[in-house]
Motif scaffolding. Structure first.
Motif, mmCIF file in Angstrom:
data_model
loop_
_atom_site.group_PDB
_atom_site.id
_atom_site.type_symbol
_atom_site.label_atom_id
_atom_site.label_comp_id
_atom_site.label_asym_id
_atom_site.label_seq_id
_atom_site.Cartn_x
_atom_site.Cartn_y
_atom_site.Cartn_z
ATOM 1 N N GLY A 312 30.207 78.141 33.879
ATOM 2 C CA GLY A 312 29.146 79.340 34.773
ATOM 3 C C GLY A 312 28.738 77.453 34.829
ATOM 4 O O GLY A 312 29.211 76.614 34.989
ATOM 5 N N SER A 313 28.196 77.982 36.182
ATOM 6 C CA SER A 313 27.857 76.669 37.377
ATOM 7 C C SER A 313 26.149 76.633 37.620
ATOM 8 O O SER A 313 25.422 75.871 38.422
ATOM 9 N N SER A 314 25.873 76.343 35.955
ATOM 10 C CA SER A 314 24.660 76.368 35.313
ATOM 11 C C SER A 314 24.368 75.238 34.216
ATOM 12 O O SER A 314 24.891 75.623 33.801
ATOM 13 N N GLY A 315 23.660 74.256 34.610
ATOM 14 C CA GLY A 315 23.691 73.655 32.976
ATOM 15 C C GLY A 315 22.171 73.570 32.304
ATOM 16 O O GLY A 315 23.182 73.227 31.025
ATOM 17 N N THR A 316 22.398 74.862 32.418
ATOM 18 C CA THR A 316 20.860 75.702 31.784
ATOM 19 C C THR A 316 21.448 77.046 31.502
ATOM 20 O O THR A 316 20.664 77.440 30.227
ATOM 21 N N GLY A 317 22.301 77.426 31.686
ATOM 22 C CA GLY A 317 22.858 79.127 31.131
ATOM 23 C C GLY A 317 23.077 79.272 30.048
ATOM 24 O O GLY A 317 24.680 79.512 30.423
ATOM 25 N N VAL A 318 22.408 78.832 28.926
ATOM 26 C CA VAL A 318 23.356 78.710 28.046
ATOM 27 C C VAL A 318 23.811 80.299 27.903
ATOM 28 O O VAL A 318 25.331 80.096 27.125
ATOM 29 N N GLU A 319 23.549 81.379 28.168
ATOM 30 C CA GLU A 319 24.747 82.706 28.087
ATOM 31 C C GLU A 319 26.108 82.972 28.250
ATOM 32 O O GLU A 319 26.172 83.311 27.156
ATOM 33 N N VAL A 320 26.418 81.535 29.060
ATOM 34 C CA VAL A 320 27.706 81.420 29.228
ATOM 35 C C VAL A 320 28.405 81.408 27.984
ATOM 36 O O VAL A 320 29.342 81.603 27.860
ATOM 37 N N LEU A 321 28.048 80.409 26.762
ATOM 38 C CA LEU A 321 28.644 79.745 25.361
ATOM 39 C C LEU A 321 28.916 80.993 25.072
ATOM 40 O O LEU A 321 29.712 81.313 23.959
ATOM 41 N N GLN A 322 27.230 81.432 24.618
ATOM 42 C CA GLN A 322 28.226 82.626 24.123
ATOM 43 C C GLN A 322 28.709 83.866 24.410
ATOM 44 O O GLN A 322 29.398 84.767 23.742
ATOM 45 N N LEU A 323 28.856 84.239 25.775
ATOM 46 C CA LEU A 323 29.435 85.527 26.255
ATOM 47 C C LEU A 323 30.751 85.209 25.515
ATOM 48 O O LEU A 323 31.754 86.458 25.659
ATOM 49 N N ALA A 324 31.789 83.595 25.459
ATOM 50 C CA ALA A 324 32.688 84.032 25.080
ATOM 51 C C ALA A 324 32.755 85.127 23.899
ATOM 52 O O ALA A 324 33.996 85.572 23.685
ATOM 53 N N HIS A 325 32.305 84.293 22.704
ATOM 54 C CA HIS A 325 32.204 85.126 21.703
ATOM 55 C C HIS A 325 31.898 87.017 21.538
ATOM 56 O O HIS A 325 32.731 87.497 21.036
ATOM 57 N N THR A 326 31.341 87.131 22.629
ATOM 58 C CA THR A 326 30.599 88.421 22.648
ATOM 59 C C THR A 326 32.015 88.794 23.353
ATOM 60 O O THR A 326 32.808 90.829 23.326
#
Length: 449
Positions: A312-326
């Motif tokens: 993801g191209s946002s330093g604060t869009g932490v949802e991208v981190l959990q998305l991998a596990h989802t």
């Protein structure tokens, strides 16, 4: 695949991430990728996922006999301080080194050169005693990158290209940004404004965080970290047994909450439930970017070589981190691996047939069985998902086997035969195993005391 797309769209919207690129790699299906705000060839900064590459380079050096994981770093680098920290502790973030090199790099946005990093190492703190607990350190991986360069006689980036990127076919993974690089952003917390972040040149910190890549490259890499025998069957990059070693937890993230562990360059994240399911890989963060690349191990229906990358191209869009596990969970739920039919196999060799069946040791009952050309054993009360012990013959010792994995890994199993050649007693890790339950003095348990 619509279900996967929905997970991506939800994460992109909730996280307010200008561009998201994801990919799912598995050996039994075509690669799947999906993007919002970019295309499949867009290059994102992957931050600390870079550390997994540096860790593999270090393990390659170990496997080639150039270093030992217990070597102090000072044996391979001329350092003014901290030379006693071992390679293994640097890899597992248990060396106690401070997080960043000496100075205010995140204020100046100027990373030190290799020479500057070493020259100021005596001003960096050992913030914790070595081996006590995890303390994440980019400085540690900067030092490991210099070790690789010293031992290989080429810069870290050159070793990376020839020893990992080329043999793995990761042609979209680069040290420097290309014309396909997407900008990274800081999204304002109180409006929808997205402000471009500067591009930091990591210099000496390159082995910790420099790389750029695509989701498709990183999904393949995640599949390798989880299932190397499928993704790299010839061991061109690293032996599968060494990747297994990298995944073995060296320390947990927190004392009281074991939500993650650290191996040798890899994060190990247990999943809820009792099926011994692990996600292995790494996350990454740089100004304007967040990324994750994880593979899945254990549980029913896991496809071979399953790996997911979310960039993801946002330093604060932490949802991208959990998305991998989802997405890893969604793959198994929506499209699990095909069920292979059972087929008859060869019988156990005659010398081991009298071993098969139930035995008692230390007061507990075990079953020994033959599968896939190997002798196995498990406690009869073990849950089905727990791997059995697996044995291998010991050369020139016909009645001795070595435990290769599972319970008592590394220990010997010795067989004792009667006059007819049947096995009537065994010793596993020196504990006596008999067909009936016996006390430690050899009395049958049903006999009156």
């Amino acid at each position: 695949m619509k279900a996967y797309e929905r997970h991506v769209r939800l994460a992109q919207r909730k996280g307010r991430i200008p561009a998201v690129s994801v990919a799912v790699h598995r050996a039994d299906r075509p690669l799947w990728s999906f993007q919002v705000g970019s295309d499949a060839d867009a290059r994102f900064r992957i931050g600390s996922i870079t550390k997994t590459f540096t860790a593999v380079l270090v393990l390659q050096c170990r496997d080639d006999g150039l270093l030992d994981l217990d070597d102090p770093i000072g044996r391979h680098l001329d350092v003014p301080a901290h030379g006693d920290i071992t390679v293994a502790r640097l890899l597992s973030h248990t060396g106690g080194l401070q997080r960043e090199p000496y100075g205010d790099m995140w204020d100046t946005l100027r990373a030190p050169s290799d020479a500057e990093l070493l020259a100021t190492l005596d001003r960096a703190e050992r913030v914790l005693p070595g081996g006590r607990q995890t303390h994440y350190s980019n400085l540690a991986y900067a030092l490991l990158g210099q070790v690789v360069a010293r031992l290989r006689g080429v810069p870290w980036a050159a070793a990376l290209a020839t020893r990992i990127l080329e043999p793995m076919g990761l042609s979209a993974t680069t040290v420097e940004p290309t014309s396909r690089a997407v900008p990274g952003y800081l999204v304002d917390a109180y409006s929808d404004h997205a402000r471009r972040e500067p591009v930091l040149e990591c210099r000496a910190l390159a082995p910790a965080a420099q790389l750029w890549s695509t989701a498709t490259d990183m999904a393949r890499w995640a599949g390798f970290l989880a299932d190397p025998s499928t993704v790299d069957p010839a061991g061109a990059v690293l032996a599968a047994s060494t990747v297994d070693e990298m995944r073995w937890p060296r320390t947990v993230a927190e004392e009281a909450r074991w939500y993650a562990a650290f191996g040798l360059g890899l994060n190990v994240v247990p999943q809820a439930g009792d099926d011994r399911i692990l996600h292995v890989g790494h996350g990454g963060a740089m100004p304007g970017f967040l990324a994750a690349a994880y593979g899945r191990r254990g549980g029913e229906g896991v496809p071979p070589g399953l790996g997911v990358a979310t960039l993801g191209s946002s330093g604060t869009g932490v949802e991208v981190l959990q998305l991998a596990h989802t997405l890893l969970r969604a793959v198994v739920a929506e499209d699990p691996a095909d069920i292979e039919p059972w087929t008859p196999g060869e019988p156990a060799p005659s010398a081991l047939r009298s071993v098969l069946g139930r035995w008692w040791g230390e007061g507990f009952e075990y079953v020994f069985f033959w599968r896939d050309g190997r002798l196995h054993a498990r406690d009869v009360d073990d849950p089905p998902a727990r791997p059995p012990a697996v044995f291998a013959a010991v050369e020139d010792r016909p009645d001795v086997l070595r435990t290769e994995s599972g319970r008592e890994a590394g220990e010997l199993l010795r067989l004792t035969r009667d006059g007819s050649g049947a096995v009537v007693r065994m010793h596993w890790a020196t504990y006596r195993f008999t067909r009936g339950q016996e006390s430690f003095d050899g009395t049958v348990a049903s006999e009156p005391g």
